[in-house]
Design an enzyme around this catalytic site. Structure first.
Site, PDB file in Angstrom:
ATOM      1  N   ASP A  12     -80.097  59.986  -9.910  1.00  0.00           N
ATOM      2  CA  ASP A  12     -79.373  60.523 -11.059  1.00  0.00           C
ATOM      3  C   ASP A  12     -80.207  61.693 -11.572  1.00  0.00           C
ATOM      4  O   ASP A  12     -81.413  61.776 -11.318  1.00  0.00           O
ATOM      5  CB  ASP A  12     -79.233  59.443 -12.135  1.00  0.00           C
ATOM      6  N   ASP A  14     -79.800  63.641 -15.123  1.00  0.00           N
ATOM      7  CA  ASP A  14     -80.109  63.694 -16.554  1.00  0.00           C
ATOM      8  C   ASP A  14     -80.704  62.377 -17.050  1.00  0.00           C
ATOM      9  O   ASP A  14     -80.090  61.318 -16.927  1.00  0.00           O
ATOM     10  CB  ASP A  14     -78.839  64.016 -17.343  1.00  0.00           C
ATOM     11  N   ASP A 171     -81.098  55.874 -14.996  1.00  0.00           N
ATOM     12  CA  ASP A 171     -81.631  55.602 -16.322  1.00  0.00           C
ATOM     13  C   ASP A 171     -80.625  54.938 -17.244  1.00  0.00           C
ATOM     14  O   ASP A 171     -80.980  54.508 -18.342  1.00  0.00           O
ATOM     15  CB  ASP A 171     -82.086  56.915 -16.986  1.00  0.00           C
TER      16      ASP A 171
END
Length: 232
Positions: A12, A14, A171
């Site tokens: 991922d 961001d 995240d």
């Protein structure tokens, strides 16, 4: 094939590779203020972390009663965000170290992000990560964003990898759910510490509850080697 066997790694972007959420927050705050929604807070922004930008715009319309179509809001958000992203998007140092370790070992890697293709390209180029991460997929290129598996499955397809051989670094809870739905192992590094107990993170093969403070490139690399050895 690398020393890690058939392993492929999907990142991922961001909040995982780069700390771009402050940029998204500032761009969002500005856009919402212009549409009559003052005092948009960081706590409110946290509820959109891990959600694609188009889906975020749709949620804004519902939550704040906006009449502007979601795609128009997105068209306003993207250039504002890009202006910030090009000049102030730091890479998490240990994430860069992991990317470099995997690249040295010949591990295929990709980025799969809810951001626009333009934002992904700008950040990878601006941080120099594009030297290692040449495969990137945006949620705008697939049918459904996270928590659906489409994004990660498309990344695996472009890498020529079996989903079962892929490890995702994420995240946010929707991303962990998407990895699980795609049949991939997940290393979860919660950006928002208070969300570490989210049920989606319980499906992760490795959960670093302390987020980036707990993340070590060497430790995660060793974990990947150990799991690859057990799979042989």
């Amino acid at each position: 094939m690398s020393d890690l066997g058939a392993l492929s790694v999907i990142f991922d972007l961001d909040g995982t590779l780069v700390d771009s959420e402050p940029n998204y927050y500032e761009a969002s705050r500005q856009i919402l203020a212009e549409h009559g929604v003052p005092n948009f807070t960081w706590a409110e922004h946290e509820s959109y972390i891990g959600v694609s930008t188009l889906e975020t715009a749709a949620l804004w319309r519902e939550r704040y009663g906006l009449s502007v179509p979601a795609r128009e809001l997105l068209a306003e958000l993207n250039p504002r965000y890009l202006d910030l992203a090009r000049t102030r998007t730091p890479v998490f140092p240990q994430m860069r170290a992991l990317v470099e370790l995997l690249a040295a070992d010949g591990v295929p890697m990709a980025v799969a992000s809810g951001s626009s293709p333009e934002a992904i390209e700008a950040i990878l180029a601006g941080t120099g990560l594009d030297a290692y991460l040449r495969t990137a997929v945006s949620a705008e290129e697939v049918g459904h964003g996270k928590p659906a598996p489409d994004l990660f499955l498309e990344a695996a397809r472009r890498l020529g990898a079996d989903p079962a051989d892929c490890v995702v670094l994420e995240d946010a809870a929707p991303g962990a759910a998407a990895a699980h739905a795609a049949g991939m192992r997940c290393i979860a590094i919660p950006y928002v510490a208070a969300q570490a107990d989210a049920p989606e993170f319980a499906t992760a093969a490795l959960l670093l509850r302390g987020g980036q403070r707990e993340f070590s490139a060497r430790s995660v690399y060793a974990w990947l080697r150990q799991t690859a050895a057990r799979a042989r």
